[in-house]
Design a protein around this motif. Sequence first.
Motif, PDB file in Angstrom:
ATOM      1  N   LYS A 413       6.838  -2.405  -2.119  1.00  0.00           N
ATOM      2  CA  LYS A 413       6.439  -1.995  -3.463  1.00  0.00           C
ATOM      3  C   LYS A 413       4.918  -1.980  -3.603  1.00  0.00           C
ATOM      4  O   LYS A 413       4.358  -1.104  -4.270  1.00  0.00           O
ATOM      5  CB  LYS A 413       7.057  -2.936  -4.493  1.00  0.00           C
ATOM      6  CG  LYS A 413       8.568  -2.801  -4.629  1.00  0.00           C
ATOM      7  CD  LYS A 413       9.097  -3.722  -5.713  1.00  0.00           C
ATOM      8  CE  LYS A 413      10.601  -3.556  -5.867  1.00  0.00           C
ATOM      9  NZ  LYS A 413      11.147  -4.481  -6.916  1.00  0.00           N
ATOM     10  N   GLN A 414       4.253  -2.946  -2.994  1.00  0.00           N
ATOM     11  CA  GLN A 414       2.794  -2.975  -3.060  1.00  0.00           C
ATOM     12  C   GLN A 414       2.196  -1.768  -2.339  1.00  0.00           C
ATOM     13  O   GLN A 414       1.229  -1.158  -2.819  1.00  0.00           O
ATOM     14  CB  GLN A 414       2.256  -4.267  -2.442  1.00  0.00           C
ATOM     15  CG  GLN A 414       0.735  -4.416  -2.583  1.00  0.00           C
ATOM     16  CD  GLN A 414       0.223  -5.698  -1.954  1.00  0.00           C
ATOM     17  OE1 GLN A 414       0.973  -6.441  -1.317  1.00  0.00           O
ATOM     18  NE2 GLN A 414      -1.061  -5.977  -2.121  1.00  0.00           N
ATOM     19  N   GLU A 416       3.642   1.166  -1.950  1.00  0.00           N
ATOM     20  CA  GLU A 416       3.896   2.350  -2.783  1.00  0.00           C
ATOM     21  C   GLU A 416       2.953   2.400  -3.986  1.00  0.00           C
ATOM     22  O   GLU A 416       2.488   3.482  -4.381  1.00  0.00           O
ATOM     23  CB  GLU A 416       5.353   2.335  -3.244  1.00  0.00           C
ATOM     24  CG  GLU A 416       6.342   2.585  -2.106  1.00  0.00           C
ATOM     25  CD  GLU A 416       7.783   2.443  -2.549  1.00  0.00           C
ATOM     26  OE1 GLU A 416       7.994   1.977  -3.696  1.00  0.00           O
ATOM     27  OE2 GLU A 416       8.692   2.775  -1.764  1.00  0.00           O
ATOM     28  N   MET A 417       2.644   1.255  -4.560  1.00  0.00           N
ATOM     29  CA  MET A 417       1.736   1.218  -5.701  1.00  0.00           C
ATOM     30  C   MET A 417       0.335   1.662  -5.287  1.00  0.00           C
ATOM     31  O   MET A 417      -0.327   2.427  -5.995  1.00  0.00           O
ATOM     32  CB  MET A 417       1.686  -0.201  -6.281  1.00  0.00           C
ATOM     33  CG  MET A 417       0.798  -0.332  -7.527  1.00  0.00           C
ATOM     34  SD  MET A 417       1.060  -1.889  -8.412  1.00  0.00           S
ATOM     35  CE  MET A 417       0.741  -3.070  -7.102  1.00  0.00           C
ATOM     36  N   LYS A 419      -0.384   3.634  -2.736  1.00  0.00           N
ATOM     37  CA  LYS A 419      -0.326   5.062  -2.428  1.00  0.00           C
ATOM     38  C   LYS A 419      -0.326   5.899  -3.712  1.00  0.00           C
ATOM     39  O   LYS A 419      -0.942   6.969  -3.767  1.00  0.00           O
ATOM     40  CB  LYS A 419       0.925   5.365  -1.595  1.00  0.00           C
ATOM     41  CG  LYS A 419       0.929   4.743  -0.209  1.00  0.00           C
ATOM     42  CD  LYS A 419      -0.175   5.269   0.685  1.00  0.00           C
ATOM     43  CE  LYS A 419       0.089   6.694   1.101  1.00  0.00           C
ATOM     44  NZ  LYS A 419      -0.925   7.192   2.069  1.00  0.00           N
ATOM     45  N   GLN A 420       0.342   5.404  -4.730  1.00  0.00           N
ATOM     46  CA  GLN A 420       0.365   6.131  -6.006  1.00  0.00           C
ATOM     47  C   GLN A 420      -1.018   6.192  -6.643  1.00  0.00           C
ATOM     48  O   GLN A 420      -1.319   7.110  -7.403  1.00  0.00           O
ATOM     49  CB  GLN A 420       1.358   5.456  -6.963  1.00  0.00           C
ATOM     50  CG  GLN A 420       2.818   5.657  -6.582  1.00  0.00           C
ATOM     51  CD  GLN A 420       3.755   4.815  -7.421  1.00  0.00           C
ATOM     52  OE1 GLN A 420       3.318   4.100  -8.328  1.00  0.00           O
ATOM     53  NE2 GLN A 420       5.055   4.892  -7.127  1.00  0.00           N
ATOM     54  N   ARG A 421      -1.852   5.218  -6.341  1.00  0.00           N
ATOM     55  CA  ARG A 421      -3.227   5.213  -6.848  1.00  0.00           C
ATOM     56  C   ARG A 421      -4.144   6.072  -5.985  1.00  0.00           C
ATOM     57  O   ARG A 421      -5.352   6.130  -6.226  1.00  0.00           O
ATOM     58  CB  ARG A 421      -3.769   3.785  -6.882  1.00  0.00           C
ATOM     59  CG  ARG A 421      -2.997   2.831  -7.780  1.00  0.00           C
ATOM     60  CD  ARG A 421      -3.269   3.080  -9.246  1.00  0.00           C
ATOM     61  NE  ARG A 421      -2.605   2.093 -10.094  1.00  0.00           N
ATOM     62  CZ  ARG A 421      -3.137   0.952 -10.491  1.00  0.00           C
ATOM     63  NH1 ARG A 421      -4.377   0.650 -10.121  1.00  0.00           N
ATOM     64  NH2 ARG A 421      -2.464   0.122 -11.254  1.00  0.00           N
ATOM     65  N   GLY A 422      -3.585   6.718  -4.978  1.00  0.00           N
ATOM     66  CA  GLY A 422      -4.383   7.568  -4.101  1.00  0.00           C
ATOM     67  C   GLY A 422      -5.179   6.802  -3.065  1.00  0.00           C
ATOM     68  O   GLY A 422      -6.177   7.311  -2.535  1.00  0.00           O
ATOM     69  N   ASP A 446       3.167   5.197   6.151  1.00  0.00           N
ATOM     70  CA  ASP A 446       2.121   5.241   5.131  1.00  0.00           C
ATOM     71  C   ASP A 446       0.830   4.544   5.543  1.00  0.00           C
ATOM     72  O   ASP A 446      -0.136   4.550   4.778  1.00  0.00           O
ATOM     73  CB  ASP A 446       2.634   4.607   3.826  1.00  0.00           C
ATOM     74  CG  ASP A 446       3.727   5.440   3.184  1.00  0.00           C
ATOM     75  OD1 ASP A 446       3.579   6.681   3.167  1.00  0.00           O
ATOM     76  OD2 ASP A 446       4.721   4.858   2.714  1.00  0.00           O
TER      77      ASP A 446
END
Length: 469
Positions: A413-414, A416-417, A419-422, A446
Amino acid sequence: MVRALKSDLSLGLILMAWIALSLPLLLLGYGSDYDAWRTAMTAEKLWSSGVYTPSRSLGFPLYELLITPLVMLGGWTLSNLLSLIAGLFIFLALRRLARAGHLRYPHLVIAALLFLPIVYKNATVTMDYLPELACLIWSYLFLMERAPDKAALLTGVAAGFRPTAVLFLLPLLFYLYRNTLSWKSLLRAALLASAAALLAYSPVFFAQEFGAPAPAPRSGLIQHLSLVAFHGLRFFGLAQSLLLILLLALSWRRRPRTPLPPGFASFHLLNIAIWTGLFLLLPDEPEYLLPALPSFLLLLDRYLQRRSFATAVAILLSYHFLQLEVRPDLPDALQLRPRLAAGYTIEDINDRIFKLSSRRIATAYRPEQPTCLMFGLPWIPAVNPEWVYDAELGVYKQRAGEFYLSGRITDRKQIEMLKQRGVRLVAWRLAVWDYLRTGSEAWGNDVELQQDLRSLFPERIRGKALNER
């Protein structure tokens, strides 16, 4: 009288040489050990907020409290000096033992202990190993001087530097019983040591964010035994350990036949057995064996002739400059390749230079896109006002940039978070061991693996990390 003065002079020359060779290393950061930088972070937090947070595991409160003003007023140069002073007290205790006739070859014992690579390394870092060792050696000195109360009290004080030091109470009590046959003396020593340990360790009871100790992650028994062998052999060096075993085997028949003081051999053998047993359970650092070192050297002093002992010391000190490495080229490879490499002290100095250089370069680095490097903790952001901790993302971030630092991330989850922030996630191929040994698969595709960490930065990093040995 003249002979004693000459002996004191020559021992003083050994001390001065040791200090002269140690002083330059005080300038090389808090040390190569990650825990030295964590200790500095604990000092910074305590100084700025008044909150005591143990730097790791069970906490080392007496040391962490003593080091706090040194870190904040003089940085690593002043805080490292505490270990050097502890080394001076070790010398004074050994010299006092020598004056009392407790050592057959005092020059060899003192030179071997002070200049042993693992001791020399820890004499100029912000770590608690030498302060603990100084307390234990002085405790032994008082025991030999028939002052068991002082010995017990110092053993308790040592627990404030490292809580495991309380184990030294076992050989101490055994020696007392063997030589006094008095249960009253044993009970008194046990109570004094316990009271001193409780007082020295008591700041932990008021600590915040105190977590239960946990061993480093293992994938299984084979990996645990591999760590036992790897770190155990790094204490003296692989080649040096083998040569020492051969020397002891050849010298055994020529050992002196003079009787030993009552309880001498049993005390030191029990002390060695206790610390070896603890190391078998927790083999994460070769320094965990340091409390057994004086016993080992004192046994050599009694059992070896001068020439054999001098040869043993020469073998041990050669580890400064040369070692035999047996390790895979990469942490995820299975093929072991023995090879000659730079000695323990040389690689340690190179790593300390690497840490200081990478700290400076990473702090000034401004990536083209937000980037998180899973390497560089804790030495880059430790006691460094240019970095702040981002609690939401669980990483360190430049105060005025988009470069992030983290340890191994095993929480999907960390990742993915981030990656979502670019954020671009990067790891160094030679530093993924901490991730691999957890057995985690959180990275997926990733995380970019950098073959050469230096290619990430525009400026060349000096030195050589321990990962590159």
